[in-house]
Design an enzyme around this catalytic site. Structure first.
Site, PDB file in Angstrom:
ATOM      1  N   HIS A   1      99.510  61.114 -41.220  1.00  0.00           N
ATOM      2  CA  HIS A   1      98.733  61.765 -42.296  1.00  0.00           C
ATOM      3  C   HIS A   1      99.117  63.227 -42.611  1.00  0.00           C
ATOM      4  O   HIS A   1      99.594  63.550 -43.682  1.00  0.00           O
ATOM      5  CB  HIS A   1      97.248  61.814 -41.915  1.00  0.00           C
ATOM      6  CG  HIS A   1      96.624  60.534 -41.533  1.00  0.00           C
ATOM      7  ND1 HIS A   1      96.291  59.563 -42.434  1.00  0.00           N
ATOM      8  CD2 HIS A   1      96.221  60.065 -40.326  1.00  0.00           C
ATOM      9  CE1 HIS A   1      95.703  58.548 -41.803  1.00  0.00           C
ATOM     10  NE2 HIS A   1      95.657  58.827 -40.523  1.00  0.00           N
TER      11      HIS A   1
HETATM   12  C1  BDR Z   1      92.692  62.796 -40.914  1.00  0.00           C
HETATM   13  O1  BDR Z   1      91.671  62.741 -39.900  1.00  0.00           O
HETATM   14  C2  BDR Z   1      92.196  63.141 -38.661  1.00  0.00           C
HETATM   15  O2  BDR Z   1      91.997  62.139 -37.711  1.00  0.00           O
HETATM   16  C3  BDR Z   1      93.659  63.390 -38.832  1.00  0.00           C
HETATM   17  O3  BDR Z   1      94.061  64.530 -38.103  1.00  0.00           O
HETATM   18  C4  BDR Z   1      93.852  63.566 -40.315  1.00  0.00           C
HETATM   19  O4  BDR Z   1      93.745  64.915 -40.683  1.00  0.00           O
HETATM   20  C5  BDR Z   1      93.031  61.406 -41.369  1.00  0.00           C
HETATM   21  O5  BDR Z   1      91.921  60.792 -41.927  1.00  0.00           O
END
Ligand code: BDR
Ligand code: CA
Length: 345
Positions: A265
């Site tokens: 992500h």
């Molecule tokens: C986001 O949520 C967190 O778990 C990750 O770091 C990322 O920023 C993904 O939904």
């Protein structure tokens, strides 16, 4: 070079964003702010300091601790995905007791995120430059900056945030974690007069750190392994990154059923800033659901331009570029290149 401010809640994929931000030659990373989110704020700050050190960030690169809770709601954390301290399962990362890291952590105690951002943004403004902001966690720090220092907003050339989904969520049926943690902050940011780019989970879920890329990360000099066994890590850094991504892979397998690997992500925010041409996107009106019984934290993307015709909404204008796809191979080329540079230090 693009001047960059990075806001994170490390977090395994935040760690990858930090690595990319430090080792992309196109970027001049001015500072890092940390926020509650994946883990309590004290941990995310310590983790950022440990990662800056481990990734060979410049000596004057610091992490500044920011908001410890959302603007209105209670804080929530995500140990199921990232472990209790936000960086579960990572081997070989120096601890917060290491003297150089301890010094960075203590530095942050005297200078908090809001003040550090304001003073850096002011300096950039006074030198007649602009900067880009990337956020990889809940948007609390940026919302506070917007409310406290409105005169500094015109120095922000662009905000690239990882968050939200178009018709999909990961921590409720429709809400993505970063937005769900502080929906009010996200709405403040969406309403602010800043050029914005959203990287939703629809896009991040296409960037999977799979077996092939794992093998290239561990040993870039040997042929990629298509068999089940992975090559031995060539360096301690590659071992550390491998354990980090393994833990993240296991979380994603157990919690979301991702069998091939975890999505990277947050790293996509930096990839966008380095090379926006890797992405496609369209400008839409985006708002956050703040009251729904089943939908709090949903990013409501007005793909049909409905609000233009409905004056009862009171919010107008397409406020955000929503990315829709990314060139996955192009991303990994950039990603593995940064790891090579980090490893050469
Ligand atoms: C986001 O949520 C967190 O778990 C990750 O770091 C990322 O920023 C993904 O939904
Ligand atoms: Ca994050």
């Amino acid at each position: 070079k693009t001047k960059l401010w990075l806001d994170v809640d490390p977090g395994h994929d935040d760690a990858m964003a930090i690595m990319l931000a430090i080792h992309s030659p196109e970027l001049d990373l001015l500072g890092i702010s940390t926020v509650h989110g994946n883990a309590p704020a004290e941990h995310t700050h310590q983790n950022a300091c440990r990662l800056i050190y481990a990734f060979g960030g410049k000596e004057d690169l610091n992490a500044y601790p920011g908001a410890t809770k959302p603007l209105v709601r209670h804080a929530r954390y995500d140990p199921e995905i990232h472990g209790e301290d936000g960086l579960g399962g990572v081997e070989g990362l120096p601890s917060s007791e290491h003297p150089a890291i301890r010094a960075k952590i203590d530095h942050g105690k005297h200078s908090r995120a809001l003040e550090a951002m304001a003073s850096t943004f002011r300096q950039v403004k006074e030198s007649s430059h602009r900067l880009t902001v990337a956020t990889c966690g809940p948007l609390t720090n940026l919302a506070l900056l917007i409310s406290t220092y409105p005169e500094l907003l015109d120095v922000i050339e662009r905000l690239v945030f990882m968050g939200g989904g178009v018709g999909m969520g990961n921590r409720s049926s429709v809400a993505e974690w970063n937005i769900l943690c502080d929906p009010e902050a996200a709405q403040i940011v969406l309403d602010a007069p800043i050029e914005k780019v959203m990287i939703p989970i629809n896009v991040t879920h296409t960037v999977i750190f799979d077996h092939l890329y794992h093998s290239l990360l561990l040993s870039p000099t040997s042929l990629p392994s298509f068999t089940n066994t992975l090559p031995e890590p060539e360096t301690p850094l590659r071992h550390t990154l491998s354990t980090l991504l393994n833990f993240f892979a296991q979380s994603y397998r157990e919690v979301f059923g991702f069998q091939n690997g975890p999505p990277l992500h947050d790293a996509l925010t930096i990839a966008y800033i380095v090379n926006p041409e890797l992405f496609t996107g369209t400008r839409y009106r985006v708002d956050v659901e703040l009251e729904g019984k089943h939908t709090v934290g949903e990013t409501v993307v007005d793909m049909w331009d409905y609000k233009k015709c409905d004056h009862t909404w009171g919010r107008e204008g397409k406020n955000c570029i929503v990315t829709q796809s990314v060139d996955v191979e192009g991303f990994f080329e950039l990603f593995l290149g940064c790891i090579d540079r980090c490893d050469d230090l």
